[in-house]
Design an enzyme around this catalytic site. Sequence first.
Site, short mmCIF file in Angstrom:
data_model
loop_
_atom_site.label_atom_id
_atom_site.label_comp_id
_atom_site.label_asym_id
_atom_site.label_seq_id
_atom_site.Cartn_x
_atom_site.Cartn_y
_atom_site.Cartn_z
NE ARG A 1 -45.10 47.05 -3.34
CZ ARG A 1 -46.31 47.36 -2.87
NH1 ARG A 1 -47.35 46.63 -3.23
NH2 ARG A 1 -46.48 48.38 -2.05
CE LYS B 1 -42.66 48.13 -0.87
NZ LYS B 1 -42.99 49.16 0.14
CG ASP C 1 -51.11 44.98 6.47
OD1 ASP C 1 -52.13 45.54 6.86
OD2 ASP C 1 -50.56 45.25 5.38
CG ASP D 1 -46.95 44.01 -11.51
OD1 ASP D 1 -46.49 44.31 -10.39
OD2 ASP D 1 -47.19 44.85 -12.39
N GLY D 2 -46.28 41.98 -8.46
CA GLY D 2 -45.11 41.83 -7.60
C GLY D 2 -44.01 42.85 -7.84
NE ARG E 1 -39.12 45.92 2.46
CZ ARG E 1 -40.41 46.18 2.65
NH1 ARG E 1 -40.81 47.45 2.76
NH2 ARG E 1 -41.29 45.21 2.75
NE ARG F 1 -44.98 42.61 8.04
CZ ARG F 1 -44.60 43.43 7.07
NH1 ARG F 1 -45.47 44.23 6.50
NH2 ARG F 1 -43.36 43.46 6.64
#
Length: 517
Positions: free
Chosen positions: A110, A130, A274, A142-143, A200, A207
Site C-alpha cells: 500500500r 502510504k 521487512d 486494497d492498498g 512519507r 530494508r
Amino acid sequence: MKSLSEWSFTEPNLLVQFPIDPIKENYIRRVPGCVFSHATPTPLKTQLQLVSASHDVLENILDLNPIEEANPVFAKFIAGNQLLPGSVTIAHRYGGYQFGYWADQLGDGRAITLGEYVNSKGNRWELQLKGAGKTPYSRNGDGRAVLRSSIREYLCSEAMHALGIPTSRAAAIVVSKDMVVRDQFYNGRMKYEPTAVVLRLAPTWFRIGSLEILTREKEIKNLKQVVDFTIEHHMPTIPQGNYLKFLETVLEQSAALVSLWMAHGFTHGVLNTDNMSLLSITIDYGPFGFLDSYNPSFVPNHSDDEGRYSYLNQPKIFKWNMARLADALQPLLSAEEQKEAAATIGRFDEIYQQQFISIFRRKLGLSKAAKDEDKLVQLLLDMMQQRRADFTQTFRQLGAIHLDNIELGEEHWALHSITTHPSFSEFISLYQKIVQETGISDEERCRVMNGVNPRYVLHNWMAEAAIRQAEKDDFHLTHLLSKVLSKPYDKDDEAESLGFSNPPPDWACSLRVSCSS
C-alpha cells in the site's frame, strides 16, 4: 523556498538504476527478477481534506514554502491524485521473516514511491505515499490506509525525529470520504473507515527484506546492485565491495537505534525483517507504543500473542534480524568473510550494552562514566518495575529535584511511587556518591537530564484521542500534538491543561492496537 509550480523531482530516478518488472499493468501477482514494479496511485474519489502538514519537512527537506499547504494542488499531490513533474511511480519488491517465519514475497502493498528529491542541502530523499492504492504486492489488500493508522504514523514519525531518534519522516496527511472495510482486531467485526494517505520520506526505503528475497531467489546480480547502491549513496566511507564492513556498520547503527528506543520506552510492535531499514532508521509505524508505567513485558501489538516483540525483547530481536541480514549477504562474502560475519553478530550484545549504558548515563545526568553506573541504572529500573512507575515522567522528574534535599510536591507524582520502595535510600545514596565523585554539580545534572528526558511522548491514549476527534472532522488535537511533540522537552500550557504530562486516564488501560490499517 519553492512554490509547488516550481518544484520537481530530481533525476535520474530509481527507475533507471534498477531492474524493473517488465509488466506495466498494475495487478497483484508473483514478481520475479526485479527490484521494483510499475505502480500508479489510485485517485481518491471524494473531496480531499488536509489533516496536517509538517512545516519542518516542507521547509527543511523539500524546500517548499509552507504556505503551499493552502494550495488545492497540495492536497491532490499528497493523495496521489496529481503527480508533480519528474515523478516516476514504482513499488518495491521485498520479502521477509514475519514473527520468525519466512513469509516469501511481501513488497509495497500500500506504498508507492513517487520519486527522489535532492534538496538544497544536497540531501537525497525518496518520497512515498502510504495508502495510495493497489500495487502488484498488495496480496489480498486494497492498498489503502485508514485515518487512524495514518494519524499515528504521521505523528510518531515527527515525534521520533524531535527526540533525536533516527526515523523516516512524514510531510503531510490527507483524508477523504472514500470508505474501506476493516477488521481492526481480526475478530470478525468489520466496519467502514475513512481512507487517508501519508506522504512519507526516507533517504532510502531499502530494508533487510530487500536483500532476503533476492538471495532466496538466487538473484545475486540484483542483490549486489542494491547493496552497492546503499553503500555508494548512504555509507560513502565504506569501500565499494566491502560487504563485511557493510554488515558491521548496519549492526552498529542498529544497536544504537534500539538503545535509543529502549531509553525512550518506545516499542515498535512488528520487528519483522521487512520492517528493518538498512540505514537503521525507524520505519513502518504500525502497532507501536510508548511505555506508560515501566513494564518490560509491554506488548503494544494486539496480534503478538507470544510477546515476541515486547519492549524487553527488542534488542534480542534486533540481533536475530542482524543474523538474517548476514544470511542474505552470504552470496557476496567469501568463506572466510562468512566466518567473520558470524563473529560480528556475536558482538551485538556487547555493542548494544555499551550504547545502552551510555544513553542511560545521560538520562541520569551523568556527563562522565562512573564506576557504579550500571548498578545505579539497574536499581532505578528495578524500583520502577516493581512499583509500576511512569517511565517518561520518573526520569523527567528526577531532573527537577535536588538530590541533597529531596522535597516532592504534587507535580512529582511519578517519583512518589518509588520513594517508599525499600531500595530508594540506597539508590539516592549511590546517586549522590557518583555525582560527587564525578564532580558534576546538581545544576549540571539537572540541565543534562532535562535535555535528554522529554516531558512529552506520544502515548497511545493521546493518539487515540486525536483519532476520535479527527473521525469527527476535527483536527485540532492532531495539530496540537504535532506542535507539542516537535518540542518534547519544552513545557506547553495547552498540553499541560490536557494532562499530557499527567498519569494516563483510566480509559487508556483498555486501549488495543493492531497491524490493521
